[in-house]
Design an enzyme around this catalytic site. Structure first.
Site, mmCIF file in Angstrom:
data_model
loop_
_atom_site.group_PDB
_atom_site.id
_atom_site.type_symbol
_atom_site.label_atom_id
_atom_site.label_comp_id
_atom_site.label_asym_id
_atom_site.label_seq_id
_atom_site.Cartn_x
_atom_site.Cartn_y
_atom_site.Cartn_z
ATOM 1 C CG HIS B 109 6.356 -6.901 0.442
ATOM 2 N ND1 HIS B 109 5.800 -7.393 -0.706
ATOM 3 C CD2 HIS B 109 5.436 -6.044 0.956
ATOM 4 C CE1 HIS B 109 4.598 -6.853 -0.871
ATOM 5 N NE2 HIS B 109 4.355 -6.031 0.110
ATOM 6 C CB THR B 145 7.250 -4.004 -2.815
ATOM 7 O OG1 THR B 145 8.340 -4.902 -2.804
ATOM 8 C CG2 THR B 145 6.747 -3.763 -1.404
ATOM 9 C CD GLU B 146 2.250 -3.135 0.083
ATOM 10 O OE1 GLU B 146 1.089 -2.721 -0.032
ATOM 11 O OE2 GLU B 146 2.556 -4.095 0.811
ATOM 12 C CG MET B 147 -0.088 -4.202 -6.606
ATOM 13 S SD MET B 147 -0.672 -5.146 -8.020
ATOM 14 C CE MET B 147 -0.643 -6.804 -7.352
ATOM 15 C CD1 TRP B 299 -1.161 -2.218 -2.794
ATOM 16 C CD2 TRP B 299 -2.215 -3.975 -3.702
ATOM 17 N NE1 TRP B 299 -0.883 -3.320 -2.036
ATOM 18 C CE2 TRP B 299 -1.509 -4.416 -2.563
ATOM 19 C CE3 TRP B 299 -2.951 -4.912 -4.437
ATOM 20 C CZ2 TRP B 299 -1.532 -5.750 -2.137
ATOM 21 C CZ3 TRP B 299 -2.955 -6.237 -4.001
ATOM 22 C CH2 TRP B 299 -2.261 -6.640 -2.880
#
Lengths: 427, 413
Positions: B109, B145-147, B299
């Protein structure tokens, strides 16, 4: 609105944060349209009187034969205690002072009743005489002057505040800049404690310089929380430009402790942390600026650790030298055991010096861009010092955001809060 | 076919222990075992197991009609293997139903997509390998990762053979457009892009238990009414949320499990929507247009950009110092160094250094082990300093053990 204000110090004649705070607050009050009559034990004539009218208690003559005088004395007699009371002196110095006073065979209270009395305005051996005499002056002024509210700063002036309230019937606000628990830990001087407690009980409102102090006032003195208000201290924003740039004559980074070398300020934690940092990185210099009853012990400790070539004592610094010291520093540390507020870290930030402060301080409530540690956590303190010296991003961040934060901490704003508190009690 | 596309993010970072400067060069143990163990156990108990069981139940009940998708990070899987094997077993059972698509991402991530293409590809491969090893399927869809997404990242992911990518339906990217269509990458149109419907997602993830919210309490029937209000020609509703939403962020007492249990039936009964996984949506629908994303979106937070992880001085210095190692690390073949190199890249470490939470964002405090960004930074830098020393020592040893060039020269003459 007119305030009769009792203080013990006024710049430039100061020994700590109290005088600085009183000065800033009175400036702010004056801008807010509040007229301040500020009583000090002794005025030197070189004080900045733009914002206040300064009254020197030394110049107030008391006529003991006057009919009303007995009435005044009745109001203040409860502080007539026959011992040397020295608020900012620890056990070691206290013993020395006691020796001296025995040798001189000082009579404690006789001079209080003289027609005139020369205050030292210091915190010396005849402090309790001065406090008593100051209370008498307070009572006398309260009778002669015209004002709406009385405001007394720290316990030394509470007897005067109470007396003035008794005489005039005007509301009393007391301002806790420090408590006996901050100064002495658990070894409180019961007489000082009583004066503080009586002062707060007699007061219509109590102002504390932090929530940290507010909690002590409520928990340890049993004061009604309803009348205790926090007004955080602030900092003056001007600094002499010539003091912001100072030629450094050492190559190493400088880590500074600046304050009284007393139990309250936690100097020993600074030394232990210094030792840990130096073991890893000898290219650092540590400075302990100030003086106090623990100074000799601290010098011995530094010698025993064998770090004396990297650890320096400056003695007491005042005025411009303080700002010069900040300008020379790369890191400022305030490891206080119990700090009601602590203006000095704000002064360091003002000089663009990143600060490490203990969580046991009022200033940690208002400063976000600082490293906060528990005073006893020497490892965390050492780590923070190391981090600030080796990872430059932290300095950049603090230098960027520190000044913004300071802008929010103006005496003008603090003064408005104090004025609101006056308005609550003035009929 | 109109579909609801559920995607759940499962991630746990390896949180660092308090690592002092005097440990540097001496102690190479970086992780807070107690904290990591207790968090993964708590989440397993509150979320992973009960929610997995709930999904398995729904799949059994509705068969092929009910499907979901997941990304489970490598660092989460490693922690399950280390501390909570029951959680991993439960996920394996769930995936074995055949109604679950596993989506690829970077192994631990990380934010490497913003920094180094080669390293990025390696980390994605590593994640795919891990997923294939444990679940028997190699992912074909991707989420960063995290969009985090922009045109170039989309193109880079397309090069690696992925067909579809998930990202945020950020307002400033979409403008008047709706997230409820299939889009494609602006550089390579063969890369399909699914955009998160943040309103429908956050209704569940953030607002579900908020009693001040005008729509509280949210019921399955109410949620279905909102689905029905979606324009008739709109094709997909992408609900992408953190898996911990179920039982951890929203406790079971809020009724979140009952809501999820009731939702499929309510959808089937009242709408023509079905459930689909990202690769199914990408296969069945035609992209309506390209989506232009010149600057990275994510996001996170109100800004939906990367400022939660990068941008302040602390984050940038930590990030740059970390990736100054990319060249050296190519020569390292030591499993413990490589493992730590992976775990230190986890985005959470940079999230903890964010100064935005001084003013906003309770979310940033969640699971945050540090009292302030400064502590997070110092601790990370101490650990990183140690990793640097280890890498240098490793490379020096390598150098020592090499045959000396001058001796070779002598023998050849």
């Amino acid at each position: 609105m007119k305030v009769l204000m009792f203080g013990w110090e006024f710049p430039p004649h100061i020994t700590g944060g109290l005088g600085t705070a009183c000065f800033g607050l009175t400036q702010g009050l004056s801008k807010a349209g509040v007229e301040v009559l500020f009583v000090v034990p002794k005025a030197y004539g070189d004080e900045d009187e733009q914002a206040v009218k300064l009254v020197s208690a030394s110049n107030i003559k008391l006529n003991i034969k006057e009919a009303g005088f007995g009435k005044h004395w009745e109001k203040v007699t409860f502080i007539e205690v026959g011992s040397s009371l020295i608020p900012y002196v620890g056990p070691e110095d206290f013993a020395k002072v006691m020796e001296l006073s025995k040798m001189r065979k000082l009579s404690q209270t006789s001079s209080v009743f003289q027609e005139s009395f020369e205050f030292s305005g210091k915190y010396g051996t005849n402090l309790i005489d001065e406090v008593s005499r100051y209370a008498l002056v307070g009572a006398s002024l309260a009778e002669k002057m015209n004002f709406d509210v009385i405001h007394a700063h720290d316990w030394l002036t509470y007897p005067a505040g109470i007396a003035a309230k008794e005489i005039s019937g005007k509301p009393l606000v007391v301002h806790m800049h420090a408590t006996e628990f901050d100064r002495s830990g658990e070894n409180v001087n019961p007489q000082v404690f009583d004066i503080e407690k009586n002062g707060m009980e007699a007061a219509d409102r109590v102002i504390t310089v932090s929530n940290f102090t507010r909690k002590i006032v409520i928990d340890r003195y049993g004061i009604d929380p309803e009348k205790v208000f926090t007004v955080h201290n602030a900092v003056e924003h001007v600094i002499k430009p010539e003091l912001s740039e100072v030629d450094r004559n050492v190559d190493e980074k400088v880590v500074t402790f600046l304050g009284r070398i007393t139990y309250q300020k936690g100097p020993e934690y600074f030394i232990e942390a210094a030792n840990k940092v130096l073991k890893r990185d000898p290219n650092v210099r540590f400075v302990m600026a100030g003086t106090g009853d623990m100074m000799h012990k601290m010098i011995r400790r530094v010698a025993r650790l064998g770090i004396s070539t990297r650890f320096h004592f400056t003695g007491f610094l005042k005025g411009d030298d303080v700002d010069r010291m900040y300008a020379l520093s790369d890191v400022y540390v305030m490891p206080s055991v119990s700090e009601p507020f602590g203006i000095s870290p704000l002064e360091a930030v003002r000089s663009n010096v990143p600060v490490i402060i203990s969580r046991q301080s009022g200033v940690s409530e208002v400063l976000t861009h600082a490293i906060k540690i528990n005073f006893w956590d020497v490892d965390a303190l050492a780590d923070a010092i190391y981090g600030l010296l080796h990872y430059p991003a932290m300095n950049k961040m603090i230098e960027k955001h520190g000044p913004e934060e300071l802008k929010e901490m103006k005496w003008d704003r603090a003064a408005l809060l104090v004025k609101d508190i006056y308005l609550q009690v003035v009929k | 076919m109109r579909s609801v596309c559920f995607f759940f993010q499962v991630h746990q970072p390896y949180r660092l222990r308090t690592y002092r400067f005097f440990d540097i060069g001496d102690n190479h143990h970086y992780y807070d075992e107690y904290l990591n163990r207790s968090i993964i156990n708590r989440v397993t108990e509150h979320c992973y197991i009960p929610m997995n069981n709930l999904l398995i139940g729904l799949i059994k009940k509705y068969g092929k009609k009910f499907k979901v998708s997941f990304s489970i990070t490598g660092s989460a899987i490693d922690q399950m293997q280390q501390y909570a094997p029951a959680a991993l077993k439960s996920f394996q059972e769930l995936v074995a139903t055949g109604n679950v698509e596993l989506v690829a991402e970077t192994y631990s991530h990380t934010l490497v997509a913003l920094k180094d293409k080669d390293e990025f590809k390696q980390q994605v491969q590593k994640h795919c390998d891990k997923i294939e090893e444990l679940f028997g399927k190699r992912p074909t869809s991707f989420t960063n990762t995290e969009m985090i997404y922009d045109d170039k990242i989309g193109e880079m992911v397309a090069e690696m053979g992925f067909k579809v990518m998930l990202t945020e339906g950020a307002k400033h990217i979409l403008g008047w457009k709706s997230p409820n269509y299939l889009y494609c990458n602006a550089i390579n149109p063969r890369m399909k892009v699914l955009l998160r419907n943040f309103r429908m997602s956050d209704d569940i993830a953030f607002r579900f238990s908020e009693q001040k919210w005008s729509e509280w309490p949210l019921t399955a029937d109410k949620y279905v009414q909102w689905i029905k209000q979606v324009g008739e020609n709109q094709e997909t509703i992408n609900v992408f949320v953190d898996y911990e939403t179920f039982g951890e962020h929203q406790w079971s007492t809020t009724g979140i499990f009952d809501f999820m249990k009731a939702l499929p039936a309510a959808i089937f009964k009242n709408t023509d929507f079905e459930f689909a996984t990202p690769s199914e949506v990408a296969n069945h629908l035609q992209p309506i247009s390209a989506i232009h994303v010149p600057q990275p979106i994510s996001w996170a937070d109100e800004e939906r950009d990367t400022t939660a992880w990068l941008g302040n001085d602390l984050q940038d210095e930590a990030f740059d110092s970390l990736y100054s190692l990319t060249e050296k690390i190519k020569h390292v073949d030591d499993p413990s160094i490589l493992r730590d190199w992976q775990y230190l890249q986890t985005s959470d470490h940079f999230y903890y250094m964010c100064t935005k939470w001084f003013t906003d964002g309770e979310v940033h405090k969640y699971f945050n082990p540090y009292p302030s960004p400064y502590e997070a930074f110092m601790n990370f830098m101490n650990v990183l300093s140690d990793l640097m020393i280890r890498i240098d020592r490793y490379l020096q040893n390598l150098e020592k053990n090499k045959p000396k060039p001058d001796t070779i020269l002598v023998t050849t003459i």
